[in-house]
Design a protein around this motif. Sequence first.
Motif, PDB file in Angstrom:
ATOM      1  N   VAL A   3       6.871  -5.444  -5.582  1.00 41.71           N
ATOM      2  CA  VAL A   3       6.323  -5.817  -6.919  1.00 41.71           C
ATOM      3  C   VAL A   3       4.797  -5.419  -6.955  1.00 41.71           C
ATOM      4  CG1 VAL A   3       5.989  -7.599  -8.492  1.00 41.71           C
ATOM      5  CG2 VAL A   3       8.348  -7.385  -7.360  1.00 41.71           C
ATOM      6  N   LEU A   4       4.181  -6.020  -5.586  1.00 41.10           N
ATOM      7  CA  LEU A   4       2.904  -5.914  -5.746  1.00 41.10           C
ATOM      8  C   LEU A   4       2.257  -4.433  -5.652  1.00 41.10           C
ATOM      9  CD1 LEU A   4       0.356  -7.588  -5.299  1.00 41.10           C
ATOM     10  CD2 LEU A   4       0.341  -7.502  -2.851  1.00 41.10           C
ATOM     11  N   GLY A   5       3.066  -3.625  -4.885  1.00 41.28           N
ATOM     12  CA  GLY A   5       2.733  -2.252  -4.802  1.00 41.28           C
ATOM     13  C   GLY A   5       2.771  -1.248  -6.201  1.00 41.28           C
ATOM     14  N   ALA A  22       0.087   0.757 -11.017  1.00 39.60           N
ATOM     15  CA  ALA A  22      -0.259   0.592 -12.503  1.00 39.60           C
ATOM     16  C   ALA A  22      -1.539   0.400 -12.764  1.00 39.60           C
ATOM     17  CB  ALA A  22       0.888  -0.194 -13.286  1.00 39.60           C
ATOM     18  N   LEU A  23      -2.325  -0.754 -11.915  1.00 40.93           N
ATOM     19  CA  LEU A  23      -3.825  -1.212 -12.162  1.00 40.93           C
ATOM     20  C   LEU A  23      -4.546   0.035 -11.886  1.00 40.93           C
ATOM     21  CD1 LEU A  23      -5.011  -3.853 -13.248  1.00 40.93           C
ATOM     22  CD2 LEU A  23      -5.162  -4.444 -10.860  1.00 40.93           C
ATOM     23  N   ALA A  24      -4.293   0.811 -10.997  1.00 42.63           N
ATOM     24  CA  ALA A  24      -5.155   1.701 -10.435  1.00 42.63           C
ATOM     25  C   ALA A  24      -5.369   2.785 -11.307  1.00 42.63           C
ATOM     26  CB  ALA A  24      -4.637   2.246  -9.132  1.00 42.63           C
ATOM     27  N   LEU A  25      -4.066   3.106 -12.169  1.00 49.53           N
ATOM     28  CA  LEU A  25      -3.996   4.222 -13.338  1.00 49.53           C
ATOM     29  C   LEU A  25      -4.878   3.703 -14.516  1.00 49.53           C
ATOM     30  CD1 LEU A  25      -2.974   6.740 -14.118  1.00 49.53           C
ATOM     31  CD2 LEU A  25      -1.056   5.530 -15.326  1.00 49.53           C
ATOM     32  N   TYR A  26      -4.720   2.304 -14.691  1.00 44.71           N
ATOM     33  CA  TYR A  26      -5.673   1.841 -15.704  1.00 44.71           C
ATOM     34  C   TYR A  26      -7.075   1.640 -15.550  1.00 44.71           C
ATOM     35  CZ  TYR A  26      -7.559  -1.952 -18.647  1.00 44.71           C
ATOM     36  OH  TYR A  26      -8.386  -2.331 -19.760  1.00 44.71           O
ATOM     37  N   GLY A  27      -7.292   1.557 -14.211  1.00 43.07           N
ATOM     38  CA  GLY A  27      -8.819   1.884 -13.658  1.00 43.07           C
ATOM     39  C   GLY A  27      -9.297   3.051 -13.803  1.00 43.07           C
ATOM     40  N   VAL A  53      15.049  -1.090  -2.508  1.00 45.63           N
ATOM     41  CA  VAL A  53      15.303  -2.439  -2.041  1.00 45.63           C
ATOM     42  C   VAL A  53      15.968  -2.556  -0.544  1.00 45.63           C
ATOM     43  CG1 VAL A  53      15.139  -3.547  -4.132  1.00 45.63           C
ATOM     44  CG2 VAL A  53      17.417  -2.745  -3.325  1.00 45.63           C
ATOM     45  N   THR A  54      16.427  -1.547  -0.145  1.00 45.63           N
ATOM     46  CA  THR A  54      16.969  -1.495   1.136  1.00 45.63           C
ATOM     47  C   THR A  54      15.900  -1.058   2.372  1.00 45.63           C
ATOM     48  OG1 THR A  54      18.206   0.761   0.731  1.00 45.63           O
ATOM     49  CG2 THR A  54      19.665  -1.263   0.476  1.00 45.63           C
ATOM     50  N   LEU A  55      14.863  -0.580   1.965  1.00 47.55           N
ATOM     51  CA  LEU A  55      13.856  -0.294   2.748  1.00 47.55           C
ATOM     52  C   LEU A  55      13.430  -1.745   3.495  1.00 47.55           C
ATOM     53  CD1 LEU A  55      11.563   2.141   0.630  1.00 47.55           C
ATOM     54  CD2 LEU A  55      12.924   2.630   2.964  1.00 47.55           C
ATOM     55  N   PRO A  56      12.915  -1.622   4.756  1.00 51.91           N
ATOM     56  CA  PRO A  56      12.462  -2.883   5.216  1.00 51.91           C
ATOM     57  C   PRO A  56      10.979  -3.295   4.657  1.00 51.91           C
ATOM     58  CG  PRO A  56      12.237  -1.053   6.910  1.00 51.91           C
ATOM     59  CD  PRO A  56      12.988  -0.437   5.523  1.00 51.91           C
ATOM     60  N   LEU A  57      11.085  -3.625   3.417  1.00 45.17           N
ATOM     61  CA  LEU A  57       9.769  -4.101   2.760  1.00 45.17           C
ATOM     62  C   LEU A  57      10.200  -5.305   2.161  1.00 45.17           C
ATOM     63  CD1 LEU A  57       8.435  -0.757   1.438  1.00 45.17           C
ATOM     64  CD2 LEU A  57       7.687  -1.880   3.396  1.00 45.17           C
ATOM     65  N   ALA A  58       9.324  -6.371   2.217  1.00 45.84           N
ATOM     66  CA  ALA A  58       9.622  -7.640   1.521  1.00 45.84           C
ATOM     67  C   ALA A  58       9.496  -7.347  -0.184  1.00 45.84           C
ATOM     68  CB  ALA A  58       8.297  -8.566   1.737  1.00 45.84           C
ATOM     69  N   THR A  59      10.389  -7.912  -0.789  1.00 46.92           N
ATOM     70  CA  THR A  59      10.374  -7.732  -2.370  1.00 46.92           C
ATOM     71  C   THR A  59       9.037  -7.947  -3.154  1.00 46.92           C
ATOM     72  OG1 THR A  59      12.575  -8.733  -2.291  1.00 46.92           O
ATOM     73  CG2 THR A  59      11.804  -8.221  -4.507  1.00 46.92           C
ATOM     74  N   GLY A  60       8.240  -8.582  -2.289  1.00 42.16           N
ATOM     75  CA  GLY A  60       6.875  -9.065  -2.966  1.00 42.16           C
ATOM     76  C   GLY A  60       5.927  -7.700  -2.765  1.00 42.16           C
ATOM     77  N   SER A  61       6.275  -7.075  -1.531  1.00 37.44           N
ATOM     78  CA  SER A  61       5.711  -5.896  -1.464  1.00 37.44           C
ATOM     79  C   SER A  61       5.864  -4.616  -2.487  1.00 37.44           C
ATOM     80  CB  SER A  61       5.853  -5.204  -0.031  1.00 37.44           C
ATOM     81  OG  SER A  61       5.476  -5.820   1.171  1.00 37.44           O
ATOM     82  N   ARG A  65       0.869  -1.190  -0.008  1.00 40.12           N
ATOM     83  CA  ARG A  65      -0.050   0.148  -0.005  1.00 40.12           C
ATOM     84  C   ARG A  65       0.699   1.449   0.020  1.00 40.12           C
ATOM     85  NH1 ARG A  65      -4.143   0.926   4.852  1.00 40.12           N
ATOM     86  NH2 ARG A  65      -3.217   2.993   4.700  1.00 40.12           N
ATOM     87  N   VAL A  66       1.912   1.225   0.863  1.00 39.63           N
ATOM     88  CA  VAL A  66       2.795   2.459   0.804  1.00 39.63           C
ATOM     89  C   VAL A  66       3.519   2.670  -0.511  1.00 39.63           C
ATOM     90  CG1 VAL A  66       5.030   3.203   1.854  1.00 39.63           C
ATOM     91  CG2 VAL A  66       3.370   2.123   3.229  1.00 39.63           C
ATOM     92  N   ILE A  67       3.923   1.543  -1.216  1.00 39.10           N
ATOM     93  CA  ILE A  67       4.672   1.673  -2.406  1.00 39.10           C
ATOM     94  C   ILE A  67       3.561   2.274  -3.539  1.00 39.10           C
ATOM     95  CG2 ILE A  67       5.705   0.297  -4.302  1.00 39.10           C
ATOM     96  CD1 ILE A  67       7.522   0.832  -1.684  1.00 39.10           C
ATOM     97  N   ALA A  68       2.550   1.447  -3.482  1.00 33.99           N
ATOM     98  CA  ALA A  68       1.448   1.806  -4.524  1.00 33.99           C
ATOM     99  C   ALA A  68       1.050   3.137  -4.350  1.00 33.99           C
ATOM    100  CB  ALA A  68       0.143   1.090  -4.226  1.00 33.99           C
ATOM    101  N   SER A  69       1.009   3.919  -3.094  1.00 36.04           N
ATOM    102  CA  SER A  69       0.408   5.257  -3.093  1.00 36.04           C
ATOM    103  C   SER A  69       1.638   6.088  -3.773  1.00 36.04           C
ATOM    104  CB  SER A  69       0.005   5.711  -1.753  1.00 36.04           C
ATOM    105  OG  SER A  69       0.917   5.338  -0.649  1.00 36.04           O
ATOM    106  N   ARG A  70       2.990   5.875  -3.441  1.00 36.86           N
ATOM    107  CA  ARG A  70       3.671   6.763  -3.823  1.00 36.86           C
ATOM    108  C   ARG A  70       3.922   6.578  -5.491  1.00 36.86           C
ATOM    109  NH1 ARG A  70       8.341   8.140  -6.136  1.00 36.86           N
ATOM    110  NH2 ARG A  70       8.290   6.240  -7.268  1.00 36.86           N
ATOM    111  N   GLU A  71       3.878   5.328  -5.830  1.00 34.90           N
ATOM    112  CA  GLU A  71       4.052   5.144  -7.245  1.00 34.90           C
ATOM    113  C   GLU A  71       2.901   5.750  -8.174  1.00 34.90           C
ATOM    114  OE1 GLU A  71       5.729   3.294  -9.710  1.00 34.90           O
ATOM    115  OE2 GLU A  71       7.363   3.137  -8.052  1.00 34.90           O
ATOM    116  N   PHE A  72       1.627   5.697  -7.543  1.00 39.15           N
ATOM    117  CA  PHE A  72       0.359   6.392  -8.246  1.00 39.15           C
ATOM    118  C   PHE A  72       0.519   7.786  -8.263  1.00 39.15           C
ATOM    119  CE2 PHE A  72      -4.160   7.575  -8.398  1.00 39.15           C
ATOM    120  CZ  PHE A  72      -4.461   7.074  -9.693  1.00 39.15           C
TER     121      PHE A  72
END
Lengths: 251, 257
Positions: free
Chosen positions: A102-104, A109-114, A92-100, A13-20
Amino acid sequence: MTAQPLGLLAGARVIASREFAAWFDSGVATASTIAALLLANSIFMNEFFLAGRIDMGPFFSRLPVLLVLFLPAQSMRLWAEERRTRTFEVLVTLPLATGSLVLGKFLAALALYGLFLVGTAPIVVMLCVLGAPDLGLLASGYLAALLLGGLLLALGSLLSALSSDQVVAFVLAALVSAALVLSGDERLVAVLDGLFSGANVGTWIHDVFSAIPHYEELVGGIASAPALAYFVGLTALSLWLTTTLVRRLRT
Amino acid sequence: MNDSVRPLLDIRGVTKRYGATVAVERVSFALEPGEIVGFVGPNGAGKSTLLKLVSTFLVPDEGSIELAGHDVVKEPLAARASLGYLAEHNALYDGMRVLRYLEFVGRARGLARAQLAERLAWTIGACALEAVTKKRVQECSKGYRQRIGLAAALIHDPPVIALDEPTHGLDPLQMAAFRDFLRSLAPGRAILFSSHIVGEVCDTCERVVAIHKGKLVADEPVSALSKRATAAGRTLDQELVRLLEPAPTPAPKETAR
């Protein structure tokens, strides 16, 4: 004070909001979304006024071709930009899982397409005012559009992680997207079948590889399990491969 | 080093190879709470590689690194949570506004809303960023960019701080202020900072770790270094440079023809 690392979804969620928000910093996202919206709406209006069709069939049938160009333009920057600007190391040196991560990025991107899909709402409103469209069919069409877009974005994310050059990432994503979409075109299937007579290569690719038969099923209102499994499965596989690749880029 | 105190940063026999090139070879040293250690070496000595290993960006081929008791390979998330890291090129998200960027880093580091507000106020004040919080990162000068990177490294109040060339881009006044700031951070924390400006390291730290061609060539208190330099009639800079210089290779004997 060291806080506990966030879980997979909270991190995403944190990554997605920054990216968006970052899509709109450059203005490229705004421009490309508006351009895609104008094109998508004009495709519909053309059919609507010239052929007099009061349904969204023409829109949904031409949407995949539009997405072949629009979505790679969106996904190309997901990882390539991070690597080019060296912010990849910060991320990648933030304490976040790599999955977070990628998913974020995928969710942003999906939200922008939405947002792009929401931008086609005037078409739905117009149809509802002028007639009584099958709302179930419309919903099914939008679900198909969302699933196809999600798949192309997940593939685009994977291909973006392969290169630090956004142009390379765009070309790769556009080629793979075109292969998934155009392999569903009956004319191309016939040409490929003719080239390798007896082997039915075109038909085989259409049935096994192409996204279009599954997309058309959903657009036609048939929410079949194989169609849903195709989109969800391939999207999940692409995201998992992206996670593995990003982890390898670190090491 | 005091044996009873558990080090906050513990590097043990770390080796990192890039193909056939050995970037860091069997390096070991540890930092206790309250220590500021200068990490020196010529360009290409392996300083940044070692800091990237500490940050978990790279994974060691051999050996282990622990940050506040967390192994960087076995518990990377907990290790990263214990570290404030300023990378070599201090890459930042240029399009973001400074305040938004720091908020993002704080949120990604799991700070709750109230904690985040408190830490934002502290880092912005401590790094003197008040004038640029509403600016985009790309509009900031090099000195400000460096301070933004530093603020991002400190936002979660980490027990271990690793800074790669942190004074790069700072003017002499800012460098002096930075030295004082670093000293004020030291109590309870372990701070490792790399530089190739020897004088700066000696002015800031109590201990110097020197690396050359990937190998540790010195790990001693600045006071010992200073004493030896005085005894040999050399300056502190000359003494440190002497450590980093490879021993002269004996000239090949001329063979009779």
